[in-house]
Design a protein around this motif. Sequence first.
Motif, PDB file in Angstrom:
ATOM      1  N   TRP A 274       0.862  -1.193   0.000  1.00 27.98           N
ATOM      2  CA  TRP A 274       0.000   0.000   0.000  1.00 27.98           C
ATOM      3  C   TRP A 274       0.889   1.230   0.000  1.00 27.98           C
ATOM      4  N   ASP A 275       0.675   2.098  -0.949  1.00 26.56           N
ATOM      5  CA  ASP A 275       1.464   3.312  -1.095  1.00 26.56           C
ATOM      6  C   ASP A 275       0.603   4.516  -0.713  1.00 26.56           C
ATOM      7  N   PRO A 276       1.053   5.364   0.219  1.00 29.47           N
ATOM      8  CA  PRO A 276       0.238   6.508   0.620  1.00 29.47           C
ATOM      9  C   PRO A 276       0.186   7.621  -0.414  1.00 29.47           C
ATOM     10  N   ALA A 277       0.965   7.530  -1.477  1.00 30.09           N
ATOM     11  CA  ALA A 277       0.935   8.570  -2.499  1.00 30.09           C
ATOM     12  C   ALA A 277      -0.412   8.555  -3.229  1.00 30.09           C
ATOM     13  N   PRO A 278      -0.806   9.685  -3.825  1.00 30.34           N
ATOM     14  CA  PRO A 278      -2.088   9.715  -4.555  1.00 30.34           C
ATOM     15  C   PRO A 278      -2.137   8.657  -5.641  1.00 30.34           C
ATOM     16  N   SER A 279      -3.279   8.003  -5.746  1.00 28.92           N
ATOM     17  CA  SER A 279      -3.440   6.913  -6.696  1.00 28.92           C
ATOM     18  C   SER A 279      -4.823   6.989  -7.327  1.00 28.92           C
ATOM     19  N   PRO A 280      -4.932   7.017  -8.668  1.00 28.91           N
ATOM     20  CA  PRO A 280      -6.264   7.033  -9.299  1.00 28.91           C
ATOM     21  C   PRO A 280      -7.080   5.800  -8.950  1.00 28.91           C
ATOM     22  N   ARG A 281      -6.425   4.659  -8.851  1.00 28.62           N
ATOM     23  CA  ARG A 281      -7.164   3.436  -8.521  1.00 28.62           C
ATOM     24  C   ARG A 281      -7.784   3.529  -7.139  1.00 28.62           C
ATOM     25  N   ARG A 282      -7.017   3.981  -6.154  1.00 28.54           N
ATOM     26  CA  ARG A 282      -7.558   4.101  -4.797  1.00 28.54           C
ATOM     27  C   ARG A 282      -8.617   5.194  -4.732  1.00 28.54           C
ATOM     28  N   ARG A 283      -8.458   6.232  -5.545  1.00 30.18           N
ATOM     29  CA  ARG A 283      -9.454   7.298  -5.560  1.00 30.18           C
ATOM     30  C   ARG A 283     -10.802   6.784  -6.064  1.00 30.18           C
ATOM     31  N   TRP A 284     -10.777   5.963  -7.098  1.00 29.22           N
ATOM     32  CA  TRP A 284     -12.041   5.435  -7.635  1.00 29.22           C
ATOM     33  C   TRP A 284     -12.646   4.408  -6.692  1.00 29.22           C
ATOM     34  N   ILE A 285     -11.825   3.649  -6.011  1.00 27.25           N
ATOM     35  CA  ILE A 285     -12.358   2.715  -5.011  1.00 27.25           C
ATOM     36  C   ILE A 285     -13.029   3.489  -3.882  1.00 27.25           C
ATOM     37  N   GLY A 286     -12.403   4.584  -3.454  1.00 26.78           N
ATOM     38  CA  GLY A 286     -13.019   5.413  -2.417  1.00 26.78           C
ATOM     39  C   GLY A 286     -14.346   6.001  -2.867  1.00 26.78           C
ATOM     40  N   ARG A 287     -14.428   6.397  -4.129  1.00 26.49           N
ATOM     41  CA  ARG A 287     -15.692   6.943  -4.624  1.00 26.49           C
ATOM     42  C   ARG A 287     -16.779   5.885  -4.680  1.00 26.49           C
ATOM     43  N   ALA A 288     -16.398   4.670  -5.040  1.00 24.79           N
ATOM     44  CA  ALA A 288     -17.390   3.587  -5.053  1.00 24.79           C
ATOM     45  C   ALA A 288     -17.912   3.303  -3.645  1.00 24.79           C
ATOM     46  N   LEU A 289     -17.019   3.272  -2.664  1.00 25.31           N
ATOM     47  CA  LEU A 289     -17.456   3.062  -1.279  1.00 25.31           C
ATOM     48  C   LEU A 289     -18.303   4.234  -0.790  1.00 25.31           C
ATOM     49  N   LEU A 290     -17.944   5.443  -1.204  1.00 28.89           N
ATOM     50  CA  LEU A 290     -18.747   6.609  -0.823  1.00 28.89           C
ATOM     51  C   LEU A 290     -20.154   6.508  -1.395  1.00 28.89           C
ATOM     52  N   PHE A 291     -20.275   6.016  -2.616  1.00 29.46           N
ATOM     53  CA  PHE A 291     -21.601   5.848  -3.210  1.00 29.46           C
ATOM     54  C   PHE A 291     -22.431   4.860  -2.392  1.00 29.46           C
ATOM     55  N   ALA A 292     -21.805   3.801  -1.884  1.00 30.52           N
ATOM     56  CA  ALA A 292     -22.524   2.846  -1.030  1.00 30.52           C
ATOM     57  C   ALA A 292     -22.970   3.508   0.269  1.00 30.52           C
ATOM     58  N   VAL A 293     -22.118   4.352   0.841  1.00 33.32           N
ATOM     59  CA  VAL A 293     -22.479   5.063   2.069  1.00 33.32           C
ATOM     60  C   VAL A 293     -23.665   5.991   1.824  1.00 33.32           C
ATOM     61  N   LEU A 294     -23.647   6.692   0.700  1.00 38.88           N
ATOM     62  CA  LEU A 294     -24.761   7.588   0.370  1.00 38.88           C
ATOM     63  C   LEU A 294     -26.061   6.812   0.187  1.00 38.88           C
ATOM     64  N   ALA A 295     -25.968   5.617  -0.387  1.00 32.58           N
ATOM     65  CA  ALA A 295     -27.176   4.801  -0.553  1.00 32.58           C
ATOM     66  C   ALA A 295     -27.751   4.403   0.803  1.00 32.58           C
ATOM     67  N   VAL A 296     -26.883   4.047   1.751  1.00 30.17           N
ATOM     68  CA  VAL A 296     -27.356   3.707   3.096  1.00 30.17           C
ATOM     69  C   VAL A 296     -27.983   4.924   3.773  1.00 30.17           C
ATOM     70  N   GLN A 297     -27.328   6.065   3.656  1.00 38.18           N
ATOM     71  CA  GLN A 297     -27.866   7.286   4.264  1.00 38.18           C
ATOM     72  C   GLN A 297     -29.227   7.637   3.681  1.00 38.18           C
ATOM     73  N   ALA A 298     -29.375   7.558   2.377  1.00 38.41           N
ATOM     74  CA  ALA A 298     -30.661   7.874   1.752  1.00 38.41           C
ATOM     75  C   ALA A 298     -31.747   6.904   2.199  1.00 38.41           C
ATOM     76  N   ALA A 299     -31.404   5.623   2.316  1.00 37.45           N
ATOM     77  CA  ALA A 299     -32.397   4.640   2.757  1.00 37.45           C
ATOM     78  C   ALA A 299     -32.844   4.910   4.187  1.00 37.45           C
ATOM     79  N   LEU A 300     -31.912   5.291   5.052  1.00 39.31           N
ATOM     80  CA  LEU A 300     -32.269   5.584   6.440  1.00 39.31           C
ATOM     81  C   LEU A 300     -33.184   6.803   6.542  1.00 39.31           C
ATOM     82  N   SER A 301     -32.950   7.816   5.718  1.00 39.73           N
ATOM     83  CA  SER A 301     -33.771   9.025   5.782  1.00 39.73           C
ATOM     84  C   SER A 301     -35.139   8.829   5.138  1.00 39.73           C
TER      85      SER A 301
END
Length: 661
Positions: free
Chosen positions: A165-192
């Motif tokens: 794991w490299d702490p430097a900026p990585s496009p692959r890790r950035r897109w993985i983070g966005r995918a996980l964020l989309f899942a979090v938003l889906a959970v938040q919307a369902a709860l509301s």
Amino acid sequence: MMPSETDSPWFTPHTPARTAKTEDTAQAGSGAHGPGHPDEPAGFLDPAYPVDPAYPAYPDEPAYPDDNAYPDDSAHRQDVAYPEEQAHHDGPADQDATAHQDATALHDGTAHHDGPAHHDGTAHHDGPAHAEEGPAPTDPRFHPSDGPPVELAPYTIPAVPATGWDPAPSPRRRWIGRALLFAVLAVQAALSLRLLGAAHPDEAIAMIVGRQELDHLFDGTPVTTDLVHRIPGAPWLYPPLAGAAANASGIFGARLVSLVLALATTVLAYSLTRRLFNERVAICGAAAYAVVQSTVVVGFYAAPDALAIALVAVTAWIVVRTARAPVALVLLAAPVAALAVAAEYAAVVALPTLLALTVISASARKGRGPAALRALLLAVGTVGLLLPFGLLDDIAAWSPTQGHEARSAGSVLLSAAQWSGLFTLLACAGAAAYVRRERMYESPEDDEITATRLRRAALSTTLCGTALLIPVLYACLGTPGVMFRHLGFGMLFAAPLAGVGITRLVGAHFRNPQLGILVWVVLLALGLEQASLRYQDGPDSGRLLSVLRLHAQPHGGRYLTEVEGLPEYYLGSVSKPDQWFSARRGTEYQDRAGVVHRGDDGTVTAVRDGWFNLVVLDSTAPSAINRAVADAVGAGGHYRLIAQFSSPTGDSGTYKVFLRY
């Protein structure tokens, strides 16, 4: 791949000529299984069996095959020692020439072959491998006359990093983070979205004022409702937005606007945390922030809170994003901060945090002087934008205790601990861990320190300070009020450190993921339960509205209520907003003697004289005014109780409806 049979001397299409010596040898070693088989006579396998090592088995064939016969063994061209063993081959010849080498290699470098080479590619070998004393063995594929063997470069193993794991900026890790964020938003919307129900008084007030503000804007119709003073912000900012959504699709449309704003706030919290720390901390902080009670409720609540929190998040993001830019660019955040305060006056509590974040984010790169100048520009710009609209006086006069029952400080703090205690504790633990050690253990070989301990302590205190300040402020005021919604300002800033706390629990390379999952599940369970109780708590407003609809009249009626907003919103077809008077705000009333009474005194006097057609009391209203109105109803003798509704959850909340007779 082996060469074709026609090209290789090992596979000849005809039987080679044989000498008398080889014929004798073949007859002596002939058998059903070929020479060298265990079924042959013992004498034939005796090591003393005479074999001439210098005499080739097949005169017509070279004693040493061409290199092309062994295309796959070029990497093994080195002197090797072969063990003393007997070799037996029966069936097709292996394409790997190593098998021929191992079966025919002799310590003296010669090979003895007996038997013809078959057209099917098989060969019989006669005679055991002989072990004789002599010089060091060599590879039988190379003849001394061919010159020295070719030495190949050794295989070099590339350097392997200590971690994957490299702490430097990585496009692959950035897109993985966005995918996980989309899942979090889906959970938040369902709860509301599961929080369906009738409008709350504050929601009804916002939509009523919003509709009148829209009529005033487009048609010039004056705003007549006194509920405009119940808006905890500028009435021309959020209420028109809620009114337009309500005109389109009712209460659901107004709540949907808040949901979009709440989801945008979570995205901004993720981006802010990623800039302060990294993607791993950002996704943990966003996941924790998305499921707490304040976020879930505000995300489906038609009130100015969602807009104000989203604007505060935008301001914080601009402050951090422009930390390396020229100092003057911080003025981009001033209009957004002014809009946040104008949308809801409670957002003023976030201004000190924003100013401190402005200094901390730029001090490491620009020095303390330019960093302080950035904070000064932001403060002056925000105040300068609020001053022309006269909002500073409204902010100073606003109090969250207005219209809410007083409670002890201990009770207020206990409620705050129930609603946000675990989240705040997690953020404080993350702050302590971050001050102690900057790195998150993701990359052990990276020990560079980018922030001093003093800067880390200042950042941690700033982010956690707002989360602790809001409960203390409400405890000093002596009322919980709408603290459950205003806690969102503090948790927005504490979310990055909550992400740090979860990251430290999980450990390096996800060593203890079960701990992070456990904490998040507990936060999720608390958010679910508390948000559901928030919508279920309180008396039954549906039955109350059905009773009021029977007795409300569009003309000539006057109605006093402690349940503000609901009758005006739901009974708009049978009454007008200016027919309803707020008992919490007070009434201006002139008695029969011509004396004008104002405030609570005007309300009590009007009730005693029987001026109102209906009186609606709410036990959750401030106890002083509720008790005074109830006493006036009994003392005047003009009203009788026609309905009483209690909370379905079994609490002390009760609606009482009195009708003048």
